[in-house]
Design a protein around this motif. Structure first.
Motif, short mmCIF file in Angstrom:
data_model
loop_
_atom_site.label_atom_id
_atom_site.label_comp_id
_atom_site.label_asym_id
_atom_site.label_seq_id
_atom_site.Cartn_x
_atom_site.Cartn_y
_atom_site.Cartn_z
N HIS A 1 42.97 4.02 -45.54
CA HIS A 1 43.32 3.72 -44.15
C HIS A 1 42.12 3.77 -43.20
CE1 HIS A 1 47.36 3.92 -45.63
NE2 HIS A 1 47.27 5.21 -45.88
N ALA A 2 40.91 3.87 -43.75
CA ALA A 2 39.71 3.89 -42.90
C ALA A 2 39.43 2.51 -42.33
CB ALA A 2 38.52 4.37 -43.71
N PHE A 3 38.72 2.51 -41.22
CA PHE A 3 38.19 1.25 -40.66
C PHE A 3 36.73 1.49 -40.31
CE2 PHE A 3 36.97 -1.90 -37.63
CZ PHE A 3 37.62 -3.05 -38.05
N HIS A 4 35.84 0.74 -40.98
CA HIS A 4 34.41 0.88 -40.71
C HIS A 4 33.74 -0.43 -40.33
CE1 HIS A 4 34.52 5.02 -42.11
NE2 HIS A 4 35.12 4.62 -43.22
N GLY A 5 34.53 -1.48 -40.13
CA GLY A 5 33.95 -2.76 -39.76
C GLY A 5 34.42 -3.85 -40.70
N LEU A 6 33.98 -5.09 -40.41
CA LEU A 6 34.51 -6.24 -41.14
C LEU A 6 33.44 -7.13 -41.76
CD1 LEU A 6 37.42 -7.23 -38.72
CD2 LEU A 6 37.58 -5.99 -40.87
N THR A 7 32.16 -6.78 -41.66
CA THR A 7 31.16 -7.49 -42.44
C THR A 7 31.25 -7.02 -43.88
OG1 THR A 7 29.55 -5.86 -41.67
CG2 THR A 7 29.58 -7.98 -40.55
N THR A 8 30.62 -7.72 -44.81
CA THR A 8 30.94 -7.51 -46.23
C THR A 8 30.71 -6.07 -46.70
OG1 THR A 8 30.45 -9.82 -46.71
CG2 THR A 8 30.48 -8.32 -48.56
N GLY A 9 29.59 -5.46 -46.30
CA GLY A 9 29.34 -4.09 -46.73
C GLY A 9 30.35 -3.11 -46.15
N SER A 10 30.56 -3.18 -44.83
CA SER A 10 31.51 -2.26 -44.20
C SER A 10 32.94 -2.57 -44.62
CB SER A 10 31.37 -2.30 -42.68
OG SER A 10 31.55 -3.60 -42.19
N LEU A 11 33.23 -3.83 -44.95
CA LEU A 11 34.55 -4.18 -45.45
C LEU A 11 34.81 -3.52 -46.81
CD1 LEU A 11 37.12 -5.89 -44.96
CD2 LEU A 11 35.99 -7.77 -46.18
N SER A 12 33.74 -3.27 -47.56
CA SER A 12 33.88 -2.61 -48.86
C SER A 12 34.37 -1.18 -48.73
CB SER A 12 32.53 -2.61 -49.59
OG SER A 12 32.06 -3.92 -49.80
N VAL A 13 34.20 -0.58 -47.53
CA VAL A 13 34.69 0.78 -47.31
C VAL A 13 35.81 0.77 -46.26
CG1 VAL A 13 32.60 1.95 -48.05
CG2 VAL A 13 32.76 1.18 -45.68
N ASN A 14 36.46 -0.37 -46.13
CA ASN A 14 37.62 -0.49 -45.24
C ASN A 14 38.88 -0.19 -46.04
OD1 ASN A 14 39.79 -1.61 -43.65
ND2 ASN A 14 38.27 -2.73 -42.48
N GLY A 15 39.65 0.77 -45.58
CA GLY A 15 40.81 1.22 -46.34
C GLY A 15 42.08 0.44 -46.10
N GLU A 16 41.99 -0.71 -45.40
CA GLU A 16 43.18 -1.49 -45.10
C GLU A 16 43.17 -2.76 -45.94
OE1 GLU A 16 46.49 -3.06 -44.17
OE2 GLU A 16 45.99 -1.08 -43.33
N LYS A 17 44.16 -2.88 -46.83
CA LYS A 17 44.24 -4.01 -47.76
C LYS A 17 44.25 -5.36 -47.05
CE LYS A 17 47.07 -5.77 -51.61
NZ LYS A 17 47.34 -7.10 -51.03
N THR B 1 37.17 -10.47 -51.66
CA THR B 1 36.59 -9.80 -52.82
C THR B 1 35.84 -10.81 -53.69
OG1 THR B 1 38.70 -10.10 -53.96
CG2 THR B 1 38.35 -8.00 -52.85
N PRO B 2 34.90 -10.37 -54.55
CA PRO B 2 34.56 -8.98 -54.84
C PRO B 2 33.65 -8.38 -53.77
CG PRO B 2 33.23 -10.43 -56.17
CD PRO B 2 34.20 -11.31 -55.43
N LEU B 3 33.78 -7.07 -53.58
CA LEU B 3 32.99 -6.35 -52.60
C LEU B 3 32.06 -5.38 -53.31
CD1 LEU B 3 35.93 -5.75 -50.10
CD2 LEU B 3 34.08 -7.40 -49.84
N LEU B 4 31.46 -4.47 -52.59
CA LEU B 4 30.56 -3.49 -53.19
C LEU B 4 31.34 -2.49 -54.05
CD1 LEU B 4 28.24 -2.67 -50.14
CD2 LEU B 4 27.85 -4.30 -51.99
N PRO B 5 30.66 -1.81 -54.99
CA PRO B 5 31.34 -0.85 -55.86
C PRO B 5 31.66 0.45 -55.14
CG PRO B 5 29.00 -0.86 -56.34
CD PRO B 5 29.23 -1.95 -55.33
N ASP B 6 32.80 0.47 -54.47
CA ASP B 6 33.18 1.63 -53.66
C ASP B 6 34.59 2.07 -54.03
OD1 ASP B 6 30.75 1.55 -52.09
OD2 ASP B 6 31.56 -0.27 -51.21
N THR B 7 34.91 3.32 -53.72
CA THR B 7 36.18 3.92 -54.15
C THR B 7 36.82 4.69 -53.00
OG1 THR B 7 35.28 4.17 -56.39
CG2 THR B 7 37.27 5.44 -55.85
N ALA B 8 38.13 4.51 -52.83
CA ALA B 8 38.86 5.20 -51.76
C ALA B 8 39.48 6.49 -52.28
CB ALA B 8 39.97 4.29 -51.21
#
Length: 461
Positions: A150-166, A173-180
């Motif tokens: 449920h995090a929101f860190h932005g909408l560019t590709t890197g920050s989208l990789s850590v965005n918790g909203e489906k 996708t595919p985005l960076l190798p990140d895990t919620a």
């Protein structure tokens, strides 16, 4: 000779076409959405925490441009600073000199986080997060970033990789190798860290979506785990920073928390010139910029521009001189306490939470049969419709601008300019009470609008 450009004349001539122009040349769904929910207003001017329309009616802003307008609109000190920097005709953005304003703003920002040492200036919150992700990965030599559901860190590709909203991630996708992980889940954090490939953990001390605060002790414990495994703590204070939660930064509510990287933006702009900043520890910056060959390994064309730096310096000066942080804490406590008094009165009102002037109003399933049937109808069509039913009459009947805190959430988030006063609090609480009275009394207009929303939601399936 070409005709001189006249902005006032252009606005006078074409300003009435605003919704048509947007629909034709920009995001065509925005005017459609605004027309649908009755938000297609025409605001003529703004000052502080208020707008005025063409009829001279004033509107109370409880949204602050999603937190950008920390000092409200058109603060005279910030305006004057921008006039001054333009009149100075500085040799800006030569790329091969060191202007004084970036260093002065970095010095001022770092004074509020004395454990941090250096600053990178970009142009937005998402750029600040992108910078932190790159720096964390390079400095640790590890590829993976952890973030919260449920995090929101932005909408560019890197920050989208850590965005918790489906909904934001779908189709990109595919985005960076990140895990919620879940906010507050230390076991999950440690489990991921044991895999040995985690560069850092990025977290909002209070999540914008839903206004959920990190549990007491979580940030401190997470920091200790991260450092034990050679990873860094990244605090995203793009929305929560600069006094929003009643301290300069939200992480400062918890003793002993010292992020390795810190992202700020929004309110630092004064509402005028886009700016983002990534603050970090000296060892991280020295790893990234490890030699003269790497001097431009991370940069931004408009980063550190004079207008943005002047606005940022003016914002920090105003906050210091006017006691903005203490004011936000006091007014936030007043607003929260007034709203909490209403919870026992309304069965549809579930909880009031948050800190300072970042407040979540959550609605929930009522117990009485009549209200429960209406609630169930809305939930079956689309979760979040009741909160929208509250937002609309607040604007239409009471001239107060608010919005839901995220898609499919029955939560309204209040993030007003930090300059609102007791009269504004009273105005909001009085209006909110009237809307809740309508809802609990079967308020025909409100529930009729709810039926309209249901029809639209079903039609879009």
């Amino acid at each position: 000779m070409s005709k001189e450009f006249d902005l006032s004349a252009l606005l006078a001539e074409r300003g009435a076409e605003r919704y048509e122009l947007h629909g034709r040349y920009l995001n065509h769904q925005l005017p459609r959405m605004l027309h649908t929910i009755g938000f297609d207003k025409v605001y003529e001017r703004a000052e502080g925490a208020h707008f005025w329309d063409a009829d001279g009616e004033d509107y109370l802003d409880m949204l602050a441009g999603f937190g950008v307008m920390g000092l409200g609109r058109h603060h005279p000190v910030v305006r004057q600073a921008l006039h001054d920097v333009l009149d100075a005709q500085l040799a800006d953005l030569t790329r091969f000199d060191c202007q004084p304003l970036p260093g002065l703003l970095a010095e001022k920002l770092l004074a509020h986080s004395p454990h941090l040492d250096r600053v990178f200036f970009g142009n937005s919150g998402t750029e600040a997060v992108e910078t932190a992700l790159k720096f964390a990965r390079y400095a640790t030599g590890k590829p993976r970033i952890l973030y919260c559901a449920h995090a929101f860190h932005g909408l560019t590709t890197g920050s989208l990789s850590v965005n918790g909203e489906k909904g934001f991630r779908d189709g990109f996708t595919p985005l960076l190798p990140d895990t919620a992980i879940a906010l507050g889940d230390l076991d999950a954090l440690e489990r991921e860290l044991r895999k040995g490939d985690v560069a850092g953990f990025v977290v909002e001390p209070i999540q914008g979506k839903g206004v959920h605060e990190a549990p007491p002790g979580f940030l401190r414990a997470a920091q200790e785990l991260l450092h034990r495994h050679g990873a860094v703590l990244i605090a995203d204070e793009v929305q929560t920073g600069l006094g929003r939660t009643g301290d300069f930064y939200a992480y400062q509510h918890e003793e002993g928390v010292e992020p390795d990287l810190l992202c700020v933006a929004k309110a630092l702009s004064g509402g005028y010139v886009p700016v983002g900043a990534t603050l970090g520890k000296d060892w991280i910056f020295k790893k990234v910029y490890s030699s003269m060959d790497r001097v431009l390994v991370h940069s931004a064309s408009f980063g550190s521009n004079a207008q943005a730096m002047a606005a940022g310096l003016a914002v920090l000066a105003v906050m210091e001189n006017e006691g903005t942080v203490a004011h936000a804490r006091r007014i936030g406590e007043l607003l929260s306490s007034r709203l909490k008094e209403l919870v026992p009165r309304y069965e549809l009102l579930h909880e009031i939470r948050g800190r300072g002037l970042m407040i979540g109003i959550e609605f929930g399933r009522p117990s009485s049969i009549g209200l429960r049937s209406r609630w169930t109808m809305l939930q079956a069509a689309r979760k979040g419709l009741f909160a929208q039913m509250v937002v609309v009459p607040l604007l239409q009947r009471h001239r107060i601008l608010t919005q839901v805190s995220g898609d499919h959430l029955e939560v309204i988030k209040l993030i007003p300019p930090l300059v609102i006063d007791e009269a504004d609090v009273d105005r909001f609480v009085t209006a909110f009470t009237a809307v809740m009275d309508d809802a609990h009394g079967g308020g025909g207009l409100m529930w009729d609008f709810g039926k309209t929303l249901v029809k639209q939601a079903v039609a879009q399936r």
